[in-house]
Design a protein around this motif. Structure first.
Motif, PDB file in Angstrom:
ATOM      1  N   ALA A  43       0.849  -1.200   0.000  1.00  9.04           N
ATOM      2  CA  ALA A  43       0.000   0.000   0.000  1.00  9.04           C
ATOM      3  C   ALA A  43       0.885   1.250   0.000  1.00  9.04           C
ATOM      4  CB  ALA A  43      -0.908  -0.013   1.218  1.00  9.04           C
ATOM      5  N   PRO A  44       0.345   2.357  -0.462  1.00  4.87           N
ATOM      6  CA  PRO A  44       1.135   3.589  -0.444  1.00  4.87           C
ATOM      7  C   PRO A  44       1.290   4.118   0.981  1.00  4.87           C
ATOM      8  CG  PRO A  44      -1.073   4.020  -1.273  1.00  4.87           C
ATOM      9  CD  PRO A  44      -0.957   2.530  -1.076  1.00  4.87           C
ATOM     10  N   GLY A  45       2.466   4.634   1.283  1.00  5.63           N
ATOM     11  CA  GLY A  45       2.704   5.277   2.567  1.00  5.63           C
ATOM     12  C   GLY A  45       2.695   4.343   3.754  1.00  5.63           C
ATOM     13  N   VAL A  46       2.398   4.935   4.906  1.00  5.84           N
ATOM     14  CA  VAL A  46       2.428   4.231   6.193  1.00  5.84           C
ATOM     15  C   VAL A  46       0.997   3.972   6.642  1.00  5.84           C
ATOM     16  CG1 VAL A  46       3.076   4.471   8.626  1.00  5.84           C
ATOM     17  CG2 VAL A  46       4.614   5.303   6.835  1.00  5.84           C
ATOM     18  N   ARG A  47       0.782   2.813   7.230  1.00  8.14           N
ATOM     19  CA  ARG A  47      -0.521   2.515   7.855  1.00  8.14           C
ATOM     20  C   ARG A  47      -0.251   2.250   9.328  1.00  8.14           C
ATOM     21  NH1 ARG A  47      -5.422  -1.086   6.307  1.00  8.14           N
ATOM     22  NH2 ARG A  47      -6.856  -0.248   7.846  1.00  8.14           N
ATOM     23  N   ASP A  48      -0.692   3.148  10.168  1.00  9.97           N
ATOM     24  CA  ASP A  48      -0.463   3.052  11.610  1.00  9.97           C
ATOM     25  C   ASP A  48      -1.732   2.559  12.282  1.00  9.97           C
ATOM     26  OD1 ASP A  48       0.118   3.333  14.302  1.00  9.97           O
ATOM     27  OD2 ASP A  48       1.121   5.263  14.033  1.00  9.97           O
ATOM     28  N   PHE A  49      -1.667   1.336  12.823  1.00 10.44           N
ATOM     29  CA  PHE A  49      -2.814   0.747  13.492  1.00 10.44           C
ATOM     30  C   PHE A  49      -2.845   1.089  14.984  1.00 10.44           C
ATOM     31  CE2 PHE A  49      -2.196  -1.977   9.804  1.00 10.44           C
ATOM     32  CZ  PHE A  49      -3.489  -2.170   9.362  1.00 10.44           C
ATOM     33  N   GLY A  50      -1.796   1.721  15.477  1.00  7.46           N
ATOM     34  CA  GLY A  50      -1.700   1.998  16.908  1.00  7.46           C
ATOM     35  C   GLY A  50      -0.850   0.944  17.608  1.00  7.46           C
ATOM     36  N   PHE A  51      -1.033  -0.299  17.255  1.00  6.08           N
ATOM     37  CA  PHE A  51      -0.264  -1.391  17.859  1.00  6.08           C
ATOM     38  C   PHE A  51       0.884  -1.834  16.947  1.00  6.08           C
ATOM     39  CE2 PHE A  51      -4.140  -2.896  15.844  1.00  6.08           C
ATOM     40  CZ  PHE A  51      -3.659  -3.794  14.903  1.00  6.08           C
ATOM     41  N   VAL A  52       0.861  -1.422  15.679  1.00  5.58           N
ATOM     42  CA  VAL A  52       1.938  -1.706  14.724  1.00  5.58           C
ATOM     43  C   VAL A  52       1.804  -0.733  13.560  1.00  5.58           C
ATOM     44  CG1 VAL A  52       0.660  -3.428  13.364  1.00  5.58           C
ATOM     45  CG2 VAL A  52       3.168  -3.539  13.454  1.00  5.58           C
ATOM     46  N   ARG A  53       2.942  -0.441  12.937  1.00  7.02           N
ATOM     47  CA  ARG A  53       2.966   0.396  11.735  1.00  7.02           C
ATOM     48  C   ARG A  53       3.474  -0.444  10.576  1.00  7.02           C
ATOM     49  NH1 ARG A  53       4.089   6.171  11.951  1.00  7.02           N
ATOM     50  NH2 ARG A  53       5.680   5.760  10.392  1.00  7.02           N
ATOM     51  N   PHE A  54       2.722  -0.436   9.481  1.00  6.44           N
ATOM     52  CA  PHE A  54       3.199  -1.022   8.237  1.00  6.44           C
ATOM     53  C   PHE A  54       3.705   0.137   7.400  1.00  6.44           C
ATOM     54  CE2 PHE A  54      -0.231  -4.572   8.543  1.00  6.44           C
ATOM     55  CZ  PHE A  54       0.500  -5.185   9.545  1.00  6.44           C
ATOM     56  N   GLU A  55       4.927  -0.015   6.860  1.00  6.12           N
ATOM     57  CA  GLU A  55       5.535   1.101   6.158  1.00  6.12           C
ATOM     58  C   GLU A  55       6.439   0.620   5.037  1.00  6.12           C
ATOM     59  OE1 GLU A  55       7.431   3.177   9.386  1.00  6.12           O
ATOM     60  OE2 GLU A  55       7.928   1.280  10.299  1.00  6.12           O
ATOM     61  N   PRO A  56       6.762   1.519   4.118  1.00  4.95           N
ATOM     62  CA  PRO A  56       7.667   1.144   3.034  1.00  4.95           C
ATOM     63  C   PRO A  56       8.937   0.500   3.596  1.00  4.95           C
ATOM     64  CG  PRO A  56       6.757   3.311   2.622  1.00  4.95           C
ATOM     65  CD  PRO A  56       6.326   2.916   4.022  1.00  4.95           C
ATOM     66  N   GLY A  57       9.364  -0.569   2.948  1.00  8.84           N
ATOM     67  CA  GLY A  57      10.532  -1.317   3.408  1.00  8.84           C
ATOM     68  C   GLY A  57      10.160  -2.567   4.181  1.00  8.84           C
TER      69      GLY A  57
END
Length: 164
Positions: A43-57
């Motif tokens: 997905a584009p950019g960062v997705r911050d769930f509060g308990f984990v962040r999915f991010e480029p890389g």
């Protein structure tokens, strides 16, 4: 093995009859029942769930079964640090050539790597989806899958044993 490892594939995630996201991955295993692929965060950019962040890389090693109602995604940061496991409750994967199609049934489970609390996610979305009315057997299978994964995640070795 039913397919060649280290080959490009396309993962197509659908939800309610629509394609939610499609992304390229590399098939790293397929024993005829379980397909394993590796892909960068799609997905584009960062997705911050509060308990984990999915991010480029971030790198996802994704496990799909032809006979189970879930997919398990091991999530690692760019430096290799294990962030945890994101479990999607889905219909069994459909494989057609180099395309893996997975239908998301809204329920999810987050399993942290440090033995912290396992989180059940999106139960409100599942209830609102109407699946229980449209397809009661699928809804029951989805709930059994969520309960089973949550139980497994709480056992010693938990998800690691499932994915070995």
């Amino acid at each position: 093995m039913t397919a060649t490892a280290n080959t490009p594939v396309e993962v197509r995630l659908t939800k309610a009859g629509r394609t939610k996201i499609t992304y390229p991955a590399e098939r790293i295993g397929d024993d005829g029942t379980r397909v394993v692929v590796r892909a960068p965060w799609a997905a584009p950019g960062v997705r911050d769930f509060g308990f984990v962040r999915f991010e480029p890389g971030d790198v996802f090693t994704e496990y799909y079964w032809r006979d189970r109602w879930y997919a398990v995604k091991e999530v690692r940061a760019a430096n290799g640090r294990l962030k945890g496991w994101y479990c999607d409750i889905t219909r069994p994967v459909a494989v057609a050539g180099t395309v893996l199609t997975v239908e998301d049934l809204d329920l999810d489970l987050w399993v942290p790597p440090d033995g912290g609390p396992v989180l059940r996610l999106d139960e409100d979305e599942f209830a609102a989806s109407g699946l229980a009315e449209r397809d009661p057997r699928a809804a029951a299978a989805a709930l059994r899958a969520l309960d089973g994964l949550e139980e497994l995640a709480g056992e010693p070795g938990g998800l690691a044993a499932l994915l070995a």
